[in-house]
Write a protein that holds these residues in place. Sequence first.
Motif, short mmCIF file in Angstrom:
data_model
loop_
_atom_site.label_atom_id
_atom_site.label_comp_id
_atom_site.label_asym_id
_atom_site.label_seq_id
_atom_site.Cartn_x
_atom_site.Cartn_y
_atom_site.Cartn_z
N ALA A 1 3.95 -1.02 3.57
CA ALA A 1 3.40 0.32 3.31
C ALA A 1 4.55 1.19 2.79
O ALA A 1 5.55 1.37 3.48
CB ALA A 1 2.82 0.90 4.58
N GLY B 1 -3.20 4.29 2.51
CA GLY B 1 -3.63 2.90 2.47
C GLY B 1 -4.10 2.41 1.11
O GLY B 1 -4.63 1.31 0.98
N THR C 1 0.83 -1.20 0.00
CA THR C 1 0.00 0.00 0.00
C THR C 1 0.87 1.25 0.00
O THR C 1 2.05 1.19 0.34
CB THR C 1 -0.94 0.04 1.22
N ASP D 1 2.92 -7.60 4.68
CA ASP D 1 2.33 -6.41 4.08
C ASP D 1 3.34 -5.27 4.18
O ASP D 1 4.03 -5.15 5.20
CB ASP D 1 1.03 -6.02 4.79
#
Length: 96
Positions: free
Chosen positions: A92, A28, A24, A90
């Motif tokens: 960011a 987000g 992301t 994940d």
Amino acid sequence: SGGGVTPVVLEVALVPTAVRGTVTGPGGDPVVMAEVALKGGESTYTDDRGGYVLSAVEAGARTLLVRAHGMAPATAAVPLSPGAKAAVVDVALTRA
């Protein structure tokens, strides 16, 4: 032949391992077409939802490298233990 060595063949089925997750950006939002690579190994690109999957990954401590146009590159540790089916990582990203 007395004291010789007898060869033994073992077939071991290893559990397929994978690294998957989502990349992301600011706010987000998914980052499409980000390059996701394991240091010294496999690579792929994120899909339209920012998702990625790297399959048949060798277990062990690995480092994930993520790059995308207009974003600062990022790294993440991948703790993939032997016998584990998947690690979810994940990432960011921030603007460059």
